[in-house]
Write an enzyme that holds these catalytic residues in place. Structure first.
Site, mmCIF file in Angstrom:
data_model
loop_
_atom_site.group_PDB
_atom_site.id
_atom_site.type_symbol
_atom_site.label_atom_id
_atom_site.label_comp_id
_atom_site.label_asym_id
_atom_site.label_seq_id
_atom_site.Cartn_x
_atom_site.Cartn_y
_atom_site.Cartn_z
ATOM 1 N N GLU A 31 0.880 -1.165 0.000
ATOM 2 C CA GLU A 31 0.000 0.000 0.000
ATOM 3 C C GLU A 31 0.920 1.218 0.000
ATOM 4 O O GLU A 31 1.799 1.322 0.856
ATOM 5 C CB GLU A 31 -0.863 -0.009 1.271
ATOM 6 C CG GLU A 31 -1.887 1.097 1.284
ATOM 7 C CD GLU A 31 -2.775 1.082 2.534
ATOM 8 O OE1 GLU A 31 -2.675 0.127 3.332
ATOM 9 O OE2 GLU A 31 -3.547 2.043 2.698
ATOM 10 N N ARG A 260 5.886 -12.709 9.719
ATOM 11 C CA ARG A 260 6.603 -11.468 9.414
ATOM 12 C C ARG A 260 8.064 -11.545 9.808
ATOM 13 O O ARG A 260 8.438 -12.273 10.715
ATOM 14 C CB ARG A 260 5.989 -10.318 10.219
ATOM 15 C CG ARG A 260 4.678 -9.892 9.716
ATOM 16 C CD ARG A 260 4.181 -8.659 10.466
ATOM 17 N NE ARG A 260 3.045 -8.171 9.740
ATOM 18 C CZ ARG A 260 2.982 -6.980 9.130
ATOM 19 N NH1 ARG A 260 3.949 -6.118 9.255
ATOM 20 N NH2 ARG A 260 1.927 -6.644 8.437
ATOM 21 N N LYS A 270 4.549 0.909 9.709
ATOM 22 C CA LYS A 270 4.634 2.154 8.947
ATOM 23 C C LYS A 270 4.054 3.328 9.745
ATOM 24 O O LYS A 270 4.531 4.445 9.599
ATOM 25 C CB LYS A 270 3.882 2.010 7.621
ATOM 26 C CG LYS A 270 4.725 1.320 6.563
ATOM 27 C CD LYS A 270 4.044 1.379 5.203
ATOM 28 C CE LYS A 270 3.200 0.149 4.988
ATOM 29 N NZ LYS A 270 2.623 0.056 3.643
HETATM 30 P P1 ATP Z 1 3.064 -2.403 8.288
HETATM 31 O O1 ATP Z 1 2.112 -3.240 9.077
HETATM 32 O O2 ATP Z 1 4.480 -2.566 8.682
HETATM 33 O O3 ATP Z 1 2.696 -0.986 8.236
HETATM 34 P P2 ATP Z 1 1.795 -3.395 5.988
HETATM 35 O O4 ATP Z 1 1.585 -4.852 6.092
HETATM 36 O O5 ATP Z 1 0.630 -2.542 6.252
HETATM 37 O O6 ATP Z 1 3.051 -2.978 6.834
HETATM 38 P P3 ATP Z 1 1.783 -3.337 3.145
HETATM 39 O O7 ATP Z 1 2.165 -2.226 2.272
HETATM 40 O O8 ATP Z 1 0.336 -3.668 3.242
HETATM 41 O O9 ATP Z 1 2.358 -3.016 4.580
HETATM 42 O O10 ATP Z 1 2.634 -4.631 2.839
HETATM 43 C C1 ATP Z 1 2.906 -5.150 1.557
HETATM 44 C C2 ATP Z 1 3.231 -6.607 1.690
HETATM 45 O O11 ATP Z 1 4.382 -6.771 2.533
HETATM 46 C C3 ATP Z 1 2.110 -7.397 2.306
HETATM 47 O O12 ATP Z 1 1.933 -8.578 1.557
HETATM 48 C C4 ATP Z 1 2.587 -7.698 3.696
HETATM 49 O O13 ATP Z 1 2.080 -8.920 4.135
HETATM 50 C C5 ATP Z 1 4.096 -7.721 3.529
HETATM 51 N N1 ATP Z 1 4.777 -7.338 4.766
HETATM 52 C C6 ATP Z 1 4.590 -6.211 5.489
HETATM 53 N N2 ATP Z 1 5.358 -6.215 6.601
HETATM 54 C C7 ATP Z 1 6.055 -7.371 6.575
HETATM 55 C C8 ATP Z 1 7.027 -7.965 7.448
HETATM 56 N N3 ATP Z 1 7.417 -7.357 8.564
HETATM 57 N N4 ATP Z 1 7.545 -9.164 7.103
HETATM 58 C C9 ATP Z 1 7.159 -9.775 5.968
HETATM 59 N N5 ATP Z 1 6.246 -9.276 5.112
HETATM 60 C C10 ATP Z 1 5.695 -8.087 5.400
HETATM 61 MG MG MG Z 2 -1.240 -3.009 5.267
#
Ligand code: ATP
Ligand code: MG
Length: 553
Positions: A31, A260, A270
């Site tokens: 995102e 994760r 984020k």
């Molecule tokens: P955050 O929770 O850190 O703000 P997010 O999951 O909201 O991150 P996205 O932009 O939605 O961030 O993530 C894009 C992809 O990266 C998704 O498929 C998510 O599952 C994966 N992802 C995000 N954080 C991690 C992590 N710490 N380890 C592995 N994969 C991750």
């Molecule tokens: Mg997300």
């Protein structure tokens, strides 16, 4: 071809050998509401890695921006994400997608569900919807709007779409089961009214789809075979499958969850990273202390180090935290092999070679990298006056101190052995100048009889020295798990995470680097020319990537 193995790759291999799929199509779907962090690297390496491993059968990985939320997304983030994925070493080729390009498709799917009697417009207040959802132990209550006719639903949904219904006044919900044990299946919201401009579609839409509705449709539309995501989506999988099963989609993707990647001594969400940026705790998303990929790049971390950590930690369903020292270890290992050695004196004190002629100057040949013969040598100018580190000279030295001490000898890296003959101190006892004699014929030769010389120190010729600013970065937080800190993660910031040294004396070659280029400052650590502020032949700014040794052990 790599021999990586994990439960997801096993599933894919089975699907290929059984003929369920001819190839595998994955996606990385960030995102664009922030910069990518180290955790994202796991998802990137997994999705793009699988595509590379299956390239022969046509495997590919899409870079898809999940930009269905109008409020938070910015093009700056889109650009940074592309840069970071490319920097990590992956290519999406022509497969760059924006979920917002599918708004009409989502809408058509919603209308299809209404026509099939599988979705309805609920006009309860948001509070009532929440209250009627029930709890883990209690079933939810059906909405009084649940049994509206298809015609009424179609016309109310149309009204939502046309902006005739205000925000919070109506939502479109799936008609599934208000008593479902899985709360996500209790008539989840599919669409909400939002009168907000979207970066791609402007003011065209007054309704926006929810993640749980849009994501499976995005995957299906792109013919994704394996939709890999993190564990928090496990409970959402039945809904994912429901959407795919009940909408007119061209393919059936399968969602598989993995845990994760988290690191000690940092935060990774984020939201928190944005707070650090907005509150000025750090200089920006690419501050070298940030756990972002752009911060890592600016700090001089090689992308291979991050990829290796992803490889070593693997893909599992086990929740865990990875020791940040593992990343630092990989950085040191890679840079030890590849970084050219240079000399920089952080805290300079002057040495005068009293028997070296004032007008004399010669080029010493100094080895660029003892770990790599092909790196060759460079020429470093030597003169009568040199800068050395203040702590490489000690007046009341203990017996085991092998650097310069009264009447002792030490080698100048790549040069002569020098022998202490005197020094001057100021009124505070601080050394202001050290007098030495150089020993002729000792370059590249062992110490002459009667001279004890056990170590070499780095040095820079005074008239040739360039002035630099050096930024010593350390961990941003002083505890292993900042998220668990009683006073909040910001209560455990490391006050010494940045130390700025000015007046550092560096050898002339360090004025000729490219921004972003790295090297080892001998005996100090790995550094890189700052990608933003270093000016070749001008203002020299270096960032410490990592010290030579782990000082946190
Ligand atoms: P955050 O929770 O850190 O703000 P997010 O999951 O909201 O991150 P996205 O932009 O939605 O961030 O993530 C894009 C992809 O990266 C998704 O498929 C998510 O599952 C994966 N992802 C995000 N954080 C991690 C992590 N710490 N380890 C592995 N994969 C991750
Ligand atoms: Mg997300």
């Amino acid at each position: 071809m790599s021999a990586k193995k994990d439960f997801i790759r096993d599933i894919i291999a089975k699907d290929l050998s059984s003929g369920k799929h001819a190839t595998t199509i994955t996606r990385f779907p960030p995102e664009p509401n922030g910069y990518l962090h180290l955790g994202h690297a796991r998802a990137i390496c997994l999705n793009f890695g699988i595509a590379e491993e299956n390239a022969e059968s046509g495997g590919r990985c899409h870079l898809r921006f999940d930009d269905t939320n109008p409020a938070k997304e910015e093009t700056e983030y889109v650009e940074s994400i592309k840069r970071d994925v490319a920097w990590l070493g992956f290519e999406w080729g022509e497969h760059l997608y924006f979920a917002s390009d599918y708004f009409t498709f989502f809408y058509d799917c919603a209308v299809h569900l209404i026509r099939e009697g599988k979705a309805y417009v609920d006009e309860q207040s948001i509070e009532d919807i929440r209250a009627n959802r029930g709890s883990v132990t209690e079933p939810g209550k059906e909405s009084p709007y649940r049994d509206r006719s298809v015609e009424e639903n179609l016309s109310r949904f149309e009204a939502m779409k046309n902006g005739e219904i205000g925000e919070g006044e109506a939502v479109l919900r799936a008609k599934i089961d208000m008593a479902a044990a899985n709360m996500n299946m209790r008539d989840p919201v599919l669409y909400r009214v939002l009168h907000a401009a979207h970066h791609n579609t402007g003011n065209q839409w007054k309704i926006y789809p929810m993640y749980d509705f849009a994501h499976p449709l995005e995957d299906a539309k792109e013919h994704i075979t394996h939709s890999l995501c993190t564990l928090e989506f496990e409970d959402h999988r039945p809904l994912y499958d429901w959407v795919v099963a009940n909408c007119p989609v061209p393919a059936v993707p399968r969602q598989i969850e993995f845990s994760r990647l988290n690191f000690t001594y940092t935060v990774m969400s984020k939201r928190k990273l944005l707070e650090l940026v907005n509150q000025g705790v750090v200089e920006g998303w690419d501050d070298p202390r940030m756990p972002t990929l752009s911060g890592a790049r600016r700090r001089g971390i090689p992308p291979e180090a991050i990829r290796r950590v992803c490889e070593e930690t693997g893909i599992t369903k086990q929740v865990g935290v990875t020791d940040i020292a593992l990343l630092e270890f990989e950085i040191r290992r890679l840079l030890n092999a590849s970084a050219p050695r240079r000399m920089a004196v952080m805290d300079p004190v002057k040495v005068v070679l009293v028997n070296y002629d004032e007008s004399r100057s010669e080029m010493m040949k100094v080895v660029n990298n003892p770990e790599d013969e092909t790196a060759g040598e460079r020429e470093v100018p030597l003169t009568r006056e040199l800068w050395i580190e203040r702590d490489d000279f000690m007046i009341d030295a203990p017996r085991k101190y092998f650097r310069l001490k009264p009447e002792g000898a030490v080698r100048l890296r790549g040069g002569y052995i020098i022998k202490h003959v005197g020094h001057e101190v100021d009124e505070n006892g601080e050394v202001t100048e050290i007098h030495c004699e150089y020993l002729e014929g000792t370059v590249g030769q062992p110490a002459p009889e009667g001279i004890k010389c056990k170590t070499a120190i780095h040095w820079v010729s005074v008239p040739h020295a360039q002035e630099a600013e050096v930024r010593l970065y350390d961990r941003l937080f002083k505890v292993e798990n900042p998220d668990a800190a009683e006073g909040g993660y910001q209560s455990v910031l490391n006050p010494d995470s940045l130390q700025v040294l000015t007046g550092v004396k560096v050898e002339p070659s360090l004025a000729e680097m490219e921004p972003g280029e790295g090297c080892q400052f001998e005996r100090q650590g790995y550094f890189c020319a700052d990608s933003k502020e270093y000016v070749k032949g001008g203002r020299l700014v270096f960032n410490r990537t990592v010290a030579l040794r782990d000082s946190w052990k």
